[in-house]
Design a protein around this motif. Structure first.
Motif, PDB file in Angstrom:
ATOM      1  N   ALA A   1       0.800  -1.221   0.000  1.00  0.00           N
ATOM      2  CA  ALA A   1       0.000   0.000   0.000  1.00  0.00           C
ATOM      3  C   ALA A   1       0.836   1.276   0.000  1.00  0.00           C
ATOM      4  CB  ALA A   1      -0.971   0.000   1.176  1.00  0.00           C
ATOM      5  N   ASP A   2       1.924   1.301   0.746  1.00  0.00           N
ATOM      6  CA  ASP A   2       2.735   2.527   0.773  1.00  0.00           C
ATOM      7  C   ASP A   2       3.292   2.846  -0.608  1.00  0.00           C
ATOM      8  OD1 ASP A   2       2.277   2.959   3.486  1.00  0.00           O
ATOM      9  OD2 ASP A   2       4.072   1.867   4.099  1.00  0.00           O
ATOM     10  N   ARG A   3       3.838   1.843  -1.259  1.00  0.00           N
ATOM     11  CA  ARG A   3       4.383   2.029  -2.605  1.00  0.00           C
ATOM     12  C   ARG A   3       3.281   2.377  -3.602  1.00  0.00           C
ATOM     13  NH1 ARG A   3       6.255  -1.926  -6.429  1.00  0.00           N
ATOM     14  NH2 ARG A   3       5.614  -3.515  -4.947  1.00  0.00           N
ATOM     15  N   ALA A   4       2.115   1.752  -3.437  1.00  0.00           N
ATOM     16  CA  ALA A   4       0.984   2.033  -4.320  1.00  0.00           C
ATOM     17  C   ALA A   4       0.506   3.470  -4.157  1.00  0.00           C
ATOM     18  CB  ALA A   4      -0.152   1.049  -4.038  1.00  0.00           C
ATOM     19  N   ALA A   5       0.447   3.949  -2.918  1.00  0.00           N
ATOM     20  CA  ALA A   5       0.015   5.327  -2.668  1.00  0.00           C
ATOM     21  C   ALA A   5       0.995   6.324  -3.277  1.00  0.00           C
ATOM     22  CB  ALA A   5      -0.132   5.569  -1.165  1.00  0.00           C
ATOM     23  N   GLU A   6       2.280   6.065  -3.143  1.00  0.00           N
ATOM     24  CA  GLU A   6       3.292   6.950  -3.749  1.00  0.00           C
ATOM     25  C   GLU A   6       3.113   7.010  -5.257  1.00  0.00           C
ATOM     26  OE1 GLU A   6       7.177   5.615  -2.551  1.00  0.00           O
ATOM     27  OE2 GLU A   6       6.745   5.934  -0.422  1.00  0.00           O
ATOM     28  N   ALA A   7       2.868   5.870  -5.886  1.00  0.00           N
ATOM     29  CA  ALA A   7       2.687   5.830  -7.341  1.00  0.00           C
ATOM     30  C   ALA A   7       1.411   6.561  -7.758  1.00  0.00           C
ATOM     31  CB  ALA A   7       2.654   4.377  -7.821  1.00  0.00           C
ATOM     32  N   ALA A   8       0.340   6.408  -6.982  1.00  0.00           N
ATOM     33  CA  ALA A   8      -0.912   7.106  -7.307  1.00  0.00           C
ATOM     34  C   ALA A   8      -0.720   8.615  -7.216  1.00  0.00           C
ATOM     35  CB  ALA A   8      -2.033   6.641  -6.382  1.00  0.00           C
ATOM     36  N   LEU A   9      -0.040   9.077  -6.179  1.00  0.00           N
ATOM     37  CA  LEU A   9       0.221  10.518  -6.038  1.00  0.00           C
ATOM     38  C   LEU A   9       1.101  11.030  -7.176  1.00  0.00           C
ATOM     39  CD1 LEU A   9       0.744  10.787  -2.185  1.00  0.00           C
ATOM     40  CD2 LEU A   9      -1.162  11.739  -3.519  1.00  0.00           C
ATOM     41  N   ALA A  10       2.109  10.267  -7.546  1.00  0.00           N
ATOM     42  CA  ALA A  10       2.986  10.665  -8.648  1.00  0.00           C
ATOM     43  C   ALA A  10       2.209  10.723  -9.965  1.00  0.00           C
ATOM     44  CB  ALA A  10       4.166   9.704  -8.761  1.00  0.00           C
ATOM     45  N   ALA A  11       1.296   9.777 -10.172  1.00  0.00           N
ATOM     46  CA  ALA A  11       0.491   9.762 -11.401  1.00  0.00           C
ATOM     47  C   ALA A  11      -0.448  10.960 -11.448  1.00  0.00           C
ATOM     48  CB  ALA A  11      -0.297   8.464 -11.503  1.00  0.00           C
ATOM     49  N   LEU A  12      -1.055  11.293 -10.314  1.00  0.00           N
ATOM     50  CA  LEU A  12      -1.906  12.495 -10.266  1.00  0.00           C
ATOM     51  C   LEU A  12      -1.098  13.736 -10.629  1.00  0.00           C
ATOM     52  CD1 LEU A  12      -3.924  11.770  -7.010  1.00  0.00           C
ATOM     53  CD2 LEU A  12      -4.924  12.116  -9.284  1.00  0.00           C
ATOM     54  N   ALA A  13       0.078  13.861 -10.069  1.00  0.00           N
ATOM     55  CA  ALA A  13       0.932  15.019 -10.355  1.00  0.00           C
ATOM     56  C   ALA A  13       1.344  15.037 -11.826  1.00  0.00           C
ATOM     57  CB  ALA A  13       2.165  15.002  -9.453  1.00  0.00           C
ATOM     58  N   ALA A  14       1.693  13.882 -12.374  1.00  0.00           N
ATOM     59  CA  ALA A  14       2.112  13.808 -13.771  1.00  0.00           C
ATOM     60  C   ALA A  14       0.980  14.207 -14.717  1.00  0.00           C
ATOM     61  CB  ALA A  14       2.592  12.394 -14.103  1.00  0.00           C
ATOM     62  N   GLU A  15      -0.245  13.912 -14.329  1.00  0.00           N
ATOM     63  CA  GLU A  15      -1.412  14.273 -15.145  1.00  0.00           C
ATOM     64  C   GLU A  15      -1.860  15.713 -14.897  1.00  0.00           C
ATOM     65  OE1 GLU A  15      -3.111  12.532 -17.508  1.00  0.00           O
ATOM     66  OE2 GLU A  15      -1.642  10.922 -17.358  1.00  0.00           O
ATOM     67  N   GLY A  16      -1.236  16.382 -13.932  1.00  0.00           N
ATOM     68  CA  GLY A  16      -1.640  17.749 -13.604  1.00  0.00           C
ATOM     69  C   GLY A  16      -2.943  17.816 -12.830  1.00  0.00           C
ATOM     70  N   ILE A  17      -3.309  16.718 -12.187  1.00  0.00           N
ATOM     71  CA  ILE A  17      -4.539  16.662 -11.396  1.00  0.00           C
ATOM     72  C   ILE A  17      -4.143  16.973  -9.957  1.00  0.00           C
ATOM     73  CG2 ILE A  17      -6.511  15.235 -10.708  1.00  0.00           C
ATOM     74  CD1 ILE A  17      -5.908  13.482 -13.188  1.00  0.00           C
ATOM     75  N   ASP A  18      -4.090  18.263  -9.634  1.00  0.00           N
ATOM     76  CA  ASP A  18      -3.537  18.647  -8.336  1.00  0.00           C
ATOM     77  C   ASP A  18      -4.385  19.641  -7.550  1.00  0.00           C
ATOM     78  OD1 ASP A  18      -3.118  20.796  -9.991  1.00  0.00           O
ATOM     79  OD2 ASP A  18      -0.939  20.707  -9.916  1.00  0.00           O
ATOM     80  N   THR A  19      -5.578  19.964  -8.032  1.00  0.00           N
ATOM     81  CA  THR A  19      -6.453  20.880  -7.304  1.00  0.00           C
ATOM     82  C   THR A  19      -7.292  20.083  -6.311  1.00  0.00           C
ATOM     83  OG1 THR A  19      -6.561  22.328  -9.230  1.00  0.00           O
ATOM     84  CG2 THR A  19      -8.239  22.645  -7.522  1.00  0.00           C
ATOM     85  N   PRO A  20      -7.077  20.281  -5.010  1.00  0.00           N
ATOM     86  CA  PRO A  20      -7.837  19.523  -4.011  1.00  0.00           C
ATOM     87  C   PRO A  20      -9.332  19.794  -4.098  1.00  0.00           C
ATOM     88  CG  PRO A  20      -5.986  20.669  -2.997  1.00  0.00           C
ATOM     89  CD  PRO A  20      -6.104  21.186  -4.395  1.00  0.00           C
TER      90      PRO A  20
END
Length: 175
Positions: free
Chosen positions: A102-121
């Motif tokens: 889960a920790d590694r999966a969460a890091e990858a999900a956050l990185a993917a959101l950032a890479a897609e520019g999906i960063d507005t909470p």
């Protein structure tokens, strides 16, 4: 029967169990690697279709749960299969696989959101609460009328503990 010199049957059995457990862990790790990479590369893509899920995500070896009732492209809707749709959502992309990654999966999900520019909470809707094992739960604004909720964690699975990565798109009226 194979004779093992200097090793009694109990020791040989324990050694075999350890070898099998190591092989299972390695297999779980390979599936985890492919599933995490597949989720990060494809689940945030608004053009993901059921056909592409079959080509891109099923080969990871993960258990896949996908539906898209309001596709971005002019393709047929992907019906809800597996568990019921979450109220107020029209799309789900979820991968689950054996083991605690889960920790590694969460890091990858956050990185993917950032890479897609999906960063507005955005506010997390009441329909998407944390569950035991949650490592990441967040909502992001996709556009002025759409919100995505990302949930990563562990839960009981068919073979023991499993890791899941989930993104659900809210219907505009549910925002």
């Amino acid at each position: 029967m194979i004779a093992l010199r200097g090793i009694n049957r109990a020791s040989a059995s324990l050694a075999l169990v350890a070898v099998c457990a190591a092989a299972d862990a390695k297999a779980d790790g390979a599936v985890a690697d492919r599933a995490i990479a597949g989720f990060a590369a494809h689940c945030f893509d608004p053009r993901l279709t059921a056909d592409r899920v079959s080509d891109l995500l099923h080969p990871t070896g993960a258990r896949v749960d996908f539906y898209d009732l309001d596709p971005f492209l002019t393709v047929p809707a992907s019906p809800v299969m597996g568990r019921a749709a979450t109220e107020g959502t029209d799309r789900r992309c979820e991968l689950a696989f054996d083991g605690d990654h889960a920790d590694r999966a969460a890091e990858a999900a956050l990185a993917a959101l950032a890479a897609e520019g999906i960063d507005t909470p955005a506010d997390i809707p009441a329909s998407h609460g944390a569950t035991p094992g949650t490592v990441l739960l967040g909502a992001r604004q996709l556009n002025p009328v759409r919100v995505a909720v990302v949930h990563v964690g562990t839960r009981p699975g068919p073979n023991g503990i499993e890791t899941f990565l989930n993104v659900e798109r809210l219907m505009p009226s549910a925002n």
